[in-house]
Design a protein around this motif. Sequence first.
Motif, PDB file in Angstrom:
ATOM      1  N   VAL A  40      34.688  15.151  77.326  1.00 44.52           N
ATOM      2  CA  VAL A  40      34.045  13.834  77.330  1.00 44.52           C
ATOM      3  C   VAL A  40      33.877  13.331  75.904  1.00 44.52           C
ATOM      4  N   THR A  41      33.386  14.180  75.032  1.00 50.50           N
ATOM      5  CA  THR A  41      33.209  13.803  73.625  1.00 50.50           C
ATOM      6  C   THR A  41      34.524  13.331  73.022  1.00 50.50           C
ATOM      7  N   GLU A  42      35.583  14.077  73.259  1.00 50.11           N
ATOM      8  CA  GLU A  42      36.877  13.741  72.667  1.00 50.11           C
ATOM      9  C   GLU A  42      37.414  12.423  73.211  1.00 50.11           C
ATOM     10  N   ASP A  43      37.198  12.164  74.484  1.00 52.18           N
ATOM     11  CA  ASP A  43      37.634  10.896  75.078  1.00 52.18           C
ATOM     12  C   ASP A  43      36.848   9.718  74.500  1.00 52.18           C
ATOM     13  N   ILE A  44      35.535   9.869  74.402  1.00 50.79           N
ATOM     14  CA  ILE A  44      34.693   8.787  73.868  1.00 50.79           C
ATOM     15  C   ILE A  44      35.081   8.480  72.426  1.00 50.79           C
ATOM     16  N   ALA A  45      35.335   9.511  71.632  1.00 48.49           N
ATOM     17  CA  ALA A  45      35.681   9.312  70.225  1.00 48.49           C
ATOM     18  C   ALA A  45      36.959   8.502  70.061  1.00 48.49           C
ATOM     19  N   CYS A  46      37.844   8.591  71.025  1.00 47.79           N
ATOM     20  CA  CYS A  46      39.112   7.855  70.961  1.00 47.79           C
ATOM     21  C   CYS A  46      38.975   6.396  71.382  1.00 47.79           C
ATOM     22  N   ARG A  47      37.889   6.039  72.048  1.00 45.98           N
ATOM     23  CA  ARG A  47      37.777   4.693  72.612  1.00 45.98           C
ATOM     24  C   ARG A  47      36.558   3.906  72.147  1.00 45.98           C
ATOM     25  N   CYS A  48      35.651   4.514  71.393  1.00 41.82           N
ATOM     26  CA  CYS A  48      34.410   3.828  71.036  1.00 41.82           C
ATOM     27  C   CYS A  48      34.616   2.861  69.879  1.00 41.82           C
ATOM     28  N   LEU A  49      33.831   1.782  69.905  1.00 42.75           N
ATOM     29  CA  LEU A  49      33.884   0.774  68.849  1.00 42.75           C
ATOM     30  C   LEU A  49      32.520   0.125  68.739  1.00 42.75           C
ATOM     31  N   SER A  50      32.002   0.048  67.517  1.00 44.62           N
ATOM     32  CA  SER A  50      30.692  -0.557  67.277  1.00 44.62           C
ATOM     33  C   SER A  50      30.849  -1.924  66.634  1.00 44.62           C
ATOM     34  N   LEU A  51      30.066  -2.879  67.138  1.00 42.39           N
ATOM     35  CA  LEU A  51      30.111  -4.267  66.673  1.00 42.39           C
ATOM     36  C   LEU A  51      28.885  -4.577  65.814  1.00 42.39           C
ATOM     37  N   PRO A  52      28.944  -5.642  65.022  1.00 40.89           N
ATOM     38  CA  PRO A  52      27.792  -6.002  64.192  1.00 40.89           C
ATOM     39  C   PRO A  52      26.537  -6.225  65.030  1.00 40.89           C
ATOM     40  N   ILE A  53      25.441  -5.658  64.573  1.00 44.31           N
ATOM     41  CA  ILE A  53      24.152  -5.906  65.224  1.00 44.31           C
ATOM     42  C   ILE A  53      23.036  -5.639  64.223  1.00 44.31           C
ATOM     43  N   CYS A  54      22.061  -6.505  64.217  1.00 43.94           N
ATOM     44  CA  CYS A  54      20.864  -6.359  63.400  1.00 43.94           C
ATOM     45  C   CYS A  54      19.836  -7.356  63.914  1.00 43.94           C
ATOM     46  N   SER A  55      18.653  -7.298  63.361  1.00 39.39           N
ATOM     47  CA  SER A  55      17.582  -8.152  63.875  1.00 39.39           C
ATOM     48  C   SER A  55      17.794  -9.623  63.568  1.00 39.39           C
ATOM     49  N   SER A  56      18.650  -9.933  62.594  1.00 50.61           N
ATOM     50  CA  SER A  56      18.840 -11.330  62.185  1.00 50.61           C
ATOM     51  C   SER A  56      20.145 -11.944  62.692  1.00 50.61           C
TER      52      SER A  56
END
Length: 365
Positions: free
Chosen positions: A330-346
């Motif tokens: 599961v870890t290896e699959d998630i690492a291949c497909r995860c992507l983080s987008l900009p996010i902050c309080s402002s």
Amino acid sequence: MIPMVNLKAQYAEIREEVEQGLAETIARCSFILGPNVQAFERECAEYLGVKHAIGVASGTDALHLSLLAEGIGAGDEVITTAFTFIATAEAIKYVGARPVFVDIDPKTFNISPEAIEQAITPLTKAVMPVHLFGQPADLTAIAGLCEKHNLKLIEDCCQSFGASINGKQTGSIGHAAGFSFFPSKNLGAFGDGGLVVTNSDQAAETLQMLHNHGSKVRYYHDIIGYNSRLDEMQAVILRAKLKRIDQYNRARRRAAHLYSELLGDLPLATPYEDGLGVHVYHQYTLLCDRRDEVMKALQDQQIACAVYYPVPLHQQNAFKEECAGVTLPVTEDIACRCLSLPICSSIEDHTIKEIAGVIRGVLSA
């Protein structure tokens, strides 16, 4: 460019309070373990619902000293996740223990309680769950396992300041917990900083010595300690932000929910909230089979994005000896497909809509 975190906008809101506090600190010339550090520790303890909070130099130190204070050392095993920043496992190695990596839940990306139970051996002395990306791990199940097997529960809260489980703050449930105040965190300093919290008087006494050269009384050293003290200047900044942390986290949650609303019909998986606690979205991380295409399109439009984490810890060279033959599907699959987008309080709605529009343009093609 749209950054991952807009620290300039956040600073503009607190500039006057911070600059006044810094000026007063400089005029007072009380720079080490001064009144702002002491006040910040008290305020954090009250906010988090714990008896003791000790400021340290970084989140990594917070985890390291938490393990030491709970008696974890050479020959011990500590069960943790491979889907996290290396500091989690570094801290385990620092005390001479062995990190035992287990798999994660495919929806929350947090450590799997079932996988923890399967990995417990006579050498297991602690479990260190990470509240990844600001979503609390299933501490109800994990705490039950720790009680059943007489294990220490040490929470890695470096991404979860303000997150809660059944009305309790992360960090208040385990034997000890470490927080990070790296600038991009939900509660971030203007440099490095960290915090250890505990409800144990004995652990707190040890931590007070560990973070200040093993000393309770100046120039008298009972144990070998470390130089790991939260800086007075950083405490000024953190006190100003602590007053606003709930506001910041509500804004992050609102932004995350707007992202999920705009992206929900596309062939990707938006972050999952399991309902066990309040997710504070240190990161907004989705899963996408066409990640590289999406990343390129965002970067072409000067929109920041990131992969947390491209190489799980059990596949890192630093852990190749203890992890030979270890596979975590599961870890290896998630690492291949995860992507983080900009996010902050402002972050503003129009910015989120612009980012979502770029992603839609790729995945609708």
